[in-house]
Motif scaffolding. Sequence first.
Motif, PDB file in Angstrom:
ATOM      1  N   VAL A 125       0.832  -1.205   0.000  1.00 30.23           N
ATOM      2  CA  VAL A 125       0.000   0.000   0.000  1.00 30.23           C
ATOM      3  C   VAL A 125       0.868   1.257   0.000  1.00 30.23           C
ATOM      4  O   VAL A 125       0.605   2.214  -0.732  1.00 30.23           O
ATOM      5  N   VAL A 126       1.921   1.258   0.825  1.00 35.97           N
ATOM      6  CA  VAL A 126       2.819   2.414   0.873  1.00 35.97           C
ATOM      7  C   VAL A 126       3.499   2.616  -0.482  1.00 35.97           C
ATOM      8  O   VAL A 126       3.621   3.748  -0.972  1.00 35.97           O
ATOM      9  N   SER A 128       2.364   1.691  -3.439  1.00 38.46           N
ATOM     10  CA  SER A 128       1.353   2.200  -4.381  1.00 38.46           C
ATOM     11  C   SER A 128       1.067   3.674  -4.122  1.00 38.46           C
ATOM     12  O   SER A 128       0.857   4.457  -5.054  1.00 38.46           O
ATOM     13  N   PHE A 129       1.077   4.051  -2.848  1.00 40.55           N
ATOM     14  CA  PHE A 129       0.850   5.449  -2.473  1.00 40.55           C
ATOM     15  C   PHE A 129       1.933   6.349  -3.055  1.00 40.55           C
ATOM     16  O   PHE A 129       1.641   7.405  -3.637  1.00 40.55           O
ATOM     17  N   CYS A 155       6.853  12.597   1.557  1.00 36.47           N
ATOM     18  CA  CYS A 155       5.703  11.779   1.982  1.00 36.47           C
ATOM     19  C   CYS A 155       6.150  10.433   2.520  1.00 36.47           C
ATOM     20  O   CYS A 155       5.638   9.952   3.545  1.00 36.47           O
ATOM     21  N   TYR A 156       7.121   9.832   1.836  1.00 36.17           N
ATOM     22  CA  TYR A 156       7.622   8.528   2.288  1.00 36.17           C
ATOM     23  C   TYR A 156       8.265   8.638   3.667  1.00 36.17           C
ATOM     24  O   TYR A 156       8.038   7.794   4.540  1.00 36.17           O
ATOM     25  N   LEU A 181      -3.034   4.888   7.213  1.00 31.23           N
ATOM     26  CA  LEU A 181      -3.658   5.375   5.972  1.00 31.23           C
ATOM     27  C   LEU A 181      -4.054   6.846   6.097  1.00 31.23           C
ATOM     28  O   LEU A 181      -3.906   7.627   5.150  1.00 31.23           O
ATOM     29  N   MET A 184      -1.003   8.885   5.636  1.00 31.20           N
ATOM     30  CA  MET A 184      -0.644   9.044   4.224  1.00 31.20           C
ATOM     31  C   MET A 184      -1.395  10.230   3.602  1.00 31.20           C
ATOM     32  O   MET A 184      -0.809  11.060   2.904  1.00 31.20           O
ATOM     33  N   GLY A 185      -2.702  10.283   3.872  1.00 32.81           N
ATOM     34  CA  GLY A 185      -3.485  11.368   3.314  1.00 32.81           C
ATOM     35  C   GLY A 185      -3.049  12.726   3.832  1.00 32.81           C
ATOM     36  O   GLY A 185      -2.962  13.706   3.068  1.00 32.81           O
TER      37      GLY A 185
END
Length: 230
Positions: A125-126, A128-129, A155-156, A181, A184-185
Amino acid sequence: GLSDAESFTITLLQLLSMPMDSSKAWQPERMNGSRVSLYLDFAGINQMTWGPSPNSTASDVPRIRFSSMPFFTAGLNTDEQYLDAVKKGLDAVKASSLKDSAFIYGSIFSYWEVLSELEPHMSAVVTSFIIGIAIGAVVCLDFDVVSILIACLSCYMLVVTVWGFAVLWAKLNAFFVAGLLVCMGLSIESVAHIVAGFAYARGSVQERLGHALAMALPASLAASCGVIVT
């Protein structure tokens, strides 16, 4: 030796047959009155679901359609022991001839099974983000390679930092993943405005940085305070 499926089913059905005379229920010499039948609940056999097999006739012996048998694990004191027990249980099912129709179920087992699968899924997921951020940055920042790299790496770093701090006091679980999650947003929300403001501003580096912070920092601080309060 091992009996064939039909002989086993017939014998089991005889054991499951309750005698009409209750006085015979404890007689060990009769198949349908054997005290063995009183212990079938220990293996969950009396909870099996029976039904006709495909292409069967009325005279055919019914087959087991669904069955469940309990088993217990002991001596599990650490997370590693739980995960190892889950792995061995799943490997045993996969190695059996019932792998396509049998599974292990239980509240504790299912919890640790999901837990063991969360980490690789979370890594995907990370990844793909970050790929999604890169694609969006390519479109919005006019192929500015430096700005794109800064946005992705920022962001990472935010996500990995929160992940690292969280695992110091919490175990990876569904609630943990939900919070990650959200992180991440929020990370792209703050980083995107600052990077875009810097990329589109004109002037010296200091002027561009000041413009980006003046545009994005108040909103980012307000959003952060709102998250803390709520």
